[in-house]
Design a protein around this motif. Sequence first.
Motif, mmCIF file in Angstrom:
data_model
loop_
_atom_site.group_PDB
_atom_site.id
_atom_site.type_symbol
_atom_site.label_atom_id
_atom_site.label_comp_id
_atom_site.label_asym_id
_atom_site.label_seq_id
_atom_site.Cartn_x
_atom_site.Cartn_y
_atom_site.Cartn_z
ATOM 1 N N TRP A 98 -64.465 -27.969 0.627
ATOM 2 C CA TRP A 98 -65.401 -27.856 1.750
ATOM 3 C C TRP A 98 -64.748 -28.402 2.990
ATOM 4 O O TRP A 98 -64.194 -29.489 2.942
ATOM 5 N N PRO A 99 -64.777 -27.674 4.094
ATOM 6 C CA PRO A 99 -65.340 -26.325 4.192
ATOM 7 C C PRO A 99 -64.386 -25.276 3.623
ATOM 8 O O PRO A 99 -63.187 -25.524 3.497
ATOM 9 N N THR A 100 -64.942 -24.146 3.279
ATOM 10 C CA THR A 100 -64.169 -22.999 2.831
ATOM 11 C C THR A 100 -64.811 -21.762 3.442
ATOM 12 O O THR A 100 -65.784 -21.864 4.197
ATOM 13 N N ASN A 101 -64.288 -20.598 3.135
ATOM 14 C CA ASN A 101 -64.827 -19.359 3.694
ATOM 15 C C ASN A 101 -66.121 -18.984 2.964
ATOM 16 O O ASN A 101 -66.099 -18.661 1.777
ATOM 17 N N ALA A 102 -67.231 -19.006 3.669
ATOM 18 C CA ALA A 102 -68.530 -18.702 3.052
ATOM 19 C C ALA A 102 -68.789 -17.202 2.931
ATOM 20 O O ALA A 102 -69.721 -16.795 2.230
ATOM 21 N N ALA A 103 -67.985 -16.384 3.599
ATOM 22 C CA ALA A 103 -68.267 -14.943 3.622
ATOM 23 C C ALA A 103 -68.220 -14.287 2.239
ATOM 24 O O ALA A 103 -69.144 -13.545 1.893
ATOM 25 N N PRO A 104 -67.182 -14.514 1.402
ATOM 26 C CA PRO A 104 -67.140 -13.811 0.108
ATOM 27 C C PRO A 104 -68.364 -14.068 -0.771
ATOM 28 O O PRO A 104 -68.912 -13.138 -1.371
ATOM 29 N N SER A 105 -68.800 -15.313 -0.858
ATOM 30 C CA SER A 105 -69.977 -15.621 -1.678
ATOM 31 C C SER A 105 -71.235 -15.018 -1.060
ATOM 32 O O SER A 105 -72.136 -14.559 -1.782
ATOM 33 N N SER A 106 -71.300 -14.997 0.258
ATOM 34 C CA SER A 106 -72.448 -14.395 0.946
ATOM 35 C C SER A 106 -72.493 -12.892 0.699
ATOM 36 O O SER A 106 -73.571 -12.327 0.437
ATOM 37 N N TYR A 107 -71.339 -12.246 0.759
ATOM 38 C CA TYR A 107 -71.279 -10.802 0.504
ATOM 39 C C TYR A 107 -71.728 -10.499 -0.929
ATOM 40 O O TYR A 107 -72.390 -9.489 -1.184
ATOM 41 N N ALA A 108 -71.354 -11.373 -1.872
ATOM 42 C CA ALA A 108 -71.735 -11.164 -3.268
ATOM 43 C C ALA A 108 -73.247 -11.240 -3.434
ATOM 44 O O ALA A 108 -73.849 -10.443 -4.169
ATOM 45 N N ILE A 109 -73.877 -12.178 -2.760
ATOM 46 C CA ILE A 109 -75.336 -12.297 -2.822
ATOM 47 C C ILE A 109 -75.990 -11.061 -2.210
ATOM 48 O O ILE A 109 -76.961 -10.522 -2.752
ATOM 49 N N ILE A 163 -65.900 -21.778 -3.598
ATOM 50 C CA ILE A 163 -66.787 -20.614 -3.636
ATOM 51 C C ILE A 163 -66.232 -19.419 -2.857
ATOM 52 O O ILE A 163 -66.893 -18.379 -2.785
ATOM 53 N N ALA A 164 -65.036 -19.550 -2.317
ATOM 54 C CA ALA A 164 -64.353 -18.395 -1.741
ATOM 55 C C ALA A 164 -63.454 -17.723 -2.787
ATOM 56 O O ALA A 164 -62.917 -16.646 -2.536
#
Length: 199
Positions: A85-96, A125-126
């Motif tokens: 943390w922090p990391t790229n939140a986009a990949p996990s968000s796209y999965a949701i 989580i990226a």
Amino acid sequence: MTAIDYFFVTLSPFSYLAGTRLEEVAERTGATITYKPLDIMALFARTGGTAPKDRHPSRMEYRAQELLRMAKHLDMPLNLKPAHWPTNAAPSSYAIIAAQSAGGGDLGKLTHSILRACWAEEKDIADDGVIKDCLERAGFDPNLADSGLLAGAETYSSNLEEAVAKGVFGAPFYITDDGQRFWGQDRLTFLEAHLAGNA
């Protein structure tokens, strides 16, 4: 049936501390939930917020104390300084986003699994493998992590625009279809009271 728009961030400790209580509220009140992950740094920039790294030390010290108090009260494990943390939140968000579109699994379980991976399990989580594992454990096809990336990016962006337009400025943030706004996991009791017609 009441609808709840749930704006959240897969890197947010406060979204993590919400646990699955939103889903429990929805079940008790007959409400539906639309999951809307977004980019919190872009939201802060648009709504007058400040990134954690730029906050005054006294604010960050209080934040740390409050997070530990909340975690103890909720009996939830929490690492104040996760390894990833922090990391790229986009990949996990796209999965949701992809899972919500595909259906067939438990979105609440998926969302909490991703948040828990960051804040209690020292996972990145990226990482594609972490995301696929969370998808599978929540009853979704793990290959959703590799599909719909363009649609995911577009929805992720539109979630931000919708959040700004609706008055969202932090996470987690809950908005009912009659326009009532609730900011923070500690406002879930107020949300439930409103949905039940008691507030």
